[in-house]
Design a protein around this motif. Structure first.
Motif, mmCIF file in Angstrom:
data_model
loop_
_atom_site.group_PDB
_atom_site.id
_atom_site.type_symbol
_atom_site.label_atom_id
_atom_site.label_comp_id
_atom_site.label_asym_id
_atom_site.label_seq_id
_atom_site.Cartn_x
_atom_site.Cartn_y
_atom_site.Cartn_z
ATOM 1 N N ALA A 11 1.283 3.557 -2.965
ATOM 2 C CA ALA A 11 0.190 4.446 -3.362
ATOM 3 C C ALA A 11 -0.133 5.438 -2.244
ATOM 4 C CB ALA A 11 -1.050 3.625 -3.725
ATOM 5 N N ASP A 12 0.836 5.680 -1.374
ATOM 6 C CA ASP A 12 0.631 6.606 -0.256
ATOM 7 C C ASP A 12 1.671 7.716 -0.330
ATOM 8 O OD1 ASP A 12 0.379 7.986 2.055
ATOM 9 O OD2 ASP A 12 0.474 6.241 3.378
ATOM 10 N N TRP B 91 0.815 -1.222 0.000
ATOM 11 C CA TRP B 91 0.000 0.000 0.000
ATOM 12 C C TRP B 91 0.846 1.269 0.000
ATOM 13 C CZ3 TRP B 91 1.159 3.130 4.017
ATOM 14 C CH2 TRP B 91 1.691 2.538 5.170
ATOM 15 N N SER B 92 2.062 1.194 0.541
ATOM 16 C CA SER B 92 2.888 2.408 0.642
ATOM 17 C C SER B 92 3.256 2.967 -0.727
ATOM 18 C CB SER B 92 4.148 2.123 1.455
ATOM 19 O OG SER B 92 4.926 1.134 0.823
ATOM 20 N N GLY C 136 5.071 7.204 -1.852
ATOM 21 C CA GLY C 136 4.453 6.442 -2.941
ATOM 22 C C GLY C 136 3.949 7.363 -4.043
ATOM 23 N N ALA D 297 -3.539 6.701 -5.612
ATOM 24 C CA ALA D 297 -4.329 5.819 -4.742
ATOM 25 C C ALA D 297 -5.727 5.590 -5.305
ATOM 26 C CB ALA D 297 -4.406 6.410 -3.333
ATOM 27 N N ASP E 132 2.339 10.035 1.561
ATOM 28 C CA ASP E 132 3.002 10.325 2.839
ATOM 29 C C ASP E 132 4.232 9.448 3.067
ATOM 30 O OD1 ASP E 132 1.126 12.236 3.355
ATOM 31 O OD2 ASP E 132 -0.127 10.953 4.619
ATOM 32 N N THR E 133 4.278 8.310 2.360
ATOM 33 C CA THR E 133 5.454 7.439 2.499
ATOM 34 C C THR E 133 6.293 7.450 1.218
ATOM 35 O OG1 THR E 133 4.211 5.498 1.750
ATOM 36 C CG2 THR E 133 4.269 5.897 4.133
#
Ligand code: SF4
Ligand code: SF4
Length: 119
Positions: free
Chosen positions: A25-26, A22-23, A31, A35, A28-29
């Motif tokens: 598509a994030d 998932w990261s 990605g 998303a 904040d991390t």
């Protein structure tokens, strides 16, 4: 300038489930994959929308498979897409590429597809 063989194909984007952490598509991390084009698969992974449907077709794919296609998020595509080389692109056959092409009625690529004989 001849098309890159993948631009006249797209079969893998319409054959396999594309799952990744998932990261990716994030933002904040770090990605980059949008998303909104993904959906949850399990607590650790998401999938590109459309790739666990039947028939499979990634939501980011445009065009007609086997004719002319492109990925609308190419620079942001997730790791499974980055990791899949086309057959003979790196000097050897790739079973996943060949299988996807056969599924769509396309012959596997050959070395000649990367070094077309000039007309
Ligand atoms: S199936 Fe192979 S040739 Fe077709 S788009 Fe995918 S990697 Fe490229
Ligand atoms: S994200 Fe792009 S490269 Fe990956 S499966 Fe979808 S259309 Fe294909």
């Amino acid at each position: 300038m001849p098309l890159h063989p993948c631009q006249a194909c797209g079969a893998c984007c319409a054959s396999y489930r594309v799952a990744f952490h998932w990261s990716e598509a994030d933002p904040d991390t770090g990605g980059a994959t949008p998303a909104g084009l993904t959906e949850p698969l399990d607590p650790h992974r998401v999938v590109m929308r459309g790739t666990r449907a039947e028939p499979v077709r990634c939501v980011a794919l445009r065009g007609a498979v086997g004719v002319a296609t492109h990925c609308t998020i190419y620079p942001q595509r997730p790791s499974p897409c980055r990791e899949l080389a086309a057959s003979w692109e790196q000097g050897e056959p790739v079973a996943q590429c060949d299988r996807a092409r056969r599924r769509h009625g396309l012959a596997p690529l050959t070395p000649a597809d990367w070094n077309p004989v000039p007309a």
